[in-house]
Design an enzyme around this catalytic site. Sequence first.
Site, PDB file in Angstrom:
ATOM      1  N   ASP A 132       0.854  -1.205   0.000  1.00  0.00           N
ATOM      2  CA  ASP A 132       0.000   0.000   0.000  1.00  0.00           C
ATOM      3  C   ASP A 132       0.888   1.254   0.000  1.00  0.00           C
ATOM      4  O   ASP A 132       2.114   1.158   0.124  1.00  0.00           O
ATOM      5  CB  ASP A 132      -0.950  -0.012   1.222  1.00  0.00           C
ATOM      6  CG  ASP A 132      -0.224   0.068   2.568  1.00  0.00           C
ATOM      7  OD1 ASP A 132      -0.534  -0.750   3.459  1.00  0.00           O
ATOM      8  OD2 ASP A 132       0.658   0.931   2.729  1.00  0.00           O
ATOM      9  N   HIS A 150       8.206  -5.701  -1.438  1.00  0.00           N
ATOM     10  CA  HIS A 150       7.290  -6.567  -2.200  1.00  0.00           C
ATOM     11  C   HIS A 150       6.527  -5.790  -3.266  1.00  0.00           C
ATOM     12  O   HIS A 150       5.484  -6.248  -3.724  1.00  0.00           O
ATOM     13  CB  HIS A 150       6.315  -7.271  -1.241  1.00  0.00           C
ATOM     14  CG  HIS A 150       7.009  -8.189  -0.293  1.00  0.00           C
ATOM     15  ND1 HIS A 150       6.478  -8.552   0.919  1.00  0.00           N
ATOM     16  CD2 HIS A 150       8.232  -8.788  -0.360  1.00  0.00           C
ATOM     17  CE1 HIS A 150       7.325  -9.360   1.544  1.00  0.00           C
ATOM     18  NE2 HIS A 150       8.405  -9.521   0.792  1.00  0.00           N
ATOM     19  N   THR A 189       4.850  -7.018  11.951  1.00  0.00           N
ATOM     20  CA  THR A 189       5.108  -8.119  11.019  1.00  0.00           C
ATOM     21  C   THR A 189       5.213  -9.419  11.791  1.00  0.00           C
ATOM     22  O   THR A 189       5.741  -9.468  12.901  1.00  0.00           O
ATOM     23  CB  THR A 189       6.382  -7.888  10.180  1.00  0.00           C
ATOM     24  OG1 THR A 189       6.554  -8.989   9.276  1.00  0.00           O
ATOM     25  CG2 THR A 189       7.624  -7.755  11.050  1.00  0.00           C
TER      26      THR A 189
END
Length: 243
Positions: free
Chosen positions: A103, A118, A186
């Site tokens: 995002d 990513h 995470t």
Amino acid sequence: MKELLERLSREKPERIVALTGAGISAESGIPTFRSAGGLWNTFKVEDLATPEAFARNPDTVWQWYESRRAQIRGVEPNAAHHALGRLGRHPRVDLTVITQNVDDLHERAGSNHVLHLHGSIFRVRCCSEGNTFDRREAFDVNPPRCDCGSLLRPDVVWFGEPLDLDTLNAASAAVERAELLIVIGTSATVYPAAGLAWMCRGYTIEINPVETSLTGYAQLTIRSTASNAVPPIVDTILGAADG
Ligand code: BV8
């Protein structure tokens, strides 16, 4: 937390890395992958986030990504994103934000040195030519195609795909030289991203409501949410930087 804030005031860290995962966006309303109600609890990775899945069903994968893109367009950065934005703008602080998230909430909160391990959900890539371009708004066809006629794909890293080497090397270098590493939200299960945390030779803080494989390694774990824990840490670092 009190001892941490006293330590940060005393040591005035300047080279700082924030390593973030889906948990930092949870309080903005974006579901995580593996915590309660996470995306992987309802979808199977192999059905959606692999090149094989895309080759098999590009329309199904695009339907999932378009729904995530719409969701992200509809939410706002939270206090944790904004605190990191403030931290990165201080002239005495060298902050690198390394994120596994696709995002754009860090950027929308003012962070301008973000390493996306990513990729980005708002960037697409031609499957034939490999060129990429930004695209925030929804496509009106599924699956979308490049002007050359080939399929377009989200410019993200799927399971089984290599990360961009320049990005990974920059992230590794930033962690290795960091005085302070703050790992936020995470599960530390996806590699090679998770492996970065173990490379820090400075002081490592983990912010997560639950235990992860990093918990035993971090010098300090704060059992809290990102929007509760990050702002006071940032305010203390900024206070020390101005002091
Ligand atoms: C590769 C796509 C090689 C984009 C994603 C070594 C060891 C073991 C496995 C492997 C290994 N090397 C490679 C692998 C395989 C694989 C892997 O790691 N598998 C895991 C699952 C075992 N890795 C790969 O395939 C990688 N590729 O290594 O390729 C290669 C080399 C050369 C040539 C060919 C191949 C690629 C990995 C990238 C996969 N893509 N996403 C997208 O659509 O999003 S990963 C996906 O997981 C997301 O990107 C996500 O960001 C990422 C990590 O998850 P988290 O961010 O940690 O999110 P999660 O839900 O898990 O956890 C959230 C946490 O937040 C929880 O702990 C929760 O408690 C906490 N939380 C919740 N609320 C809050 C909160 N915290 C704070 N505040 C809150 N409010």
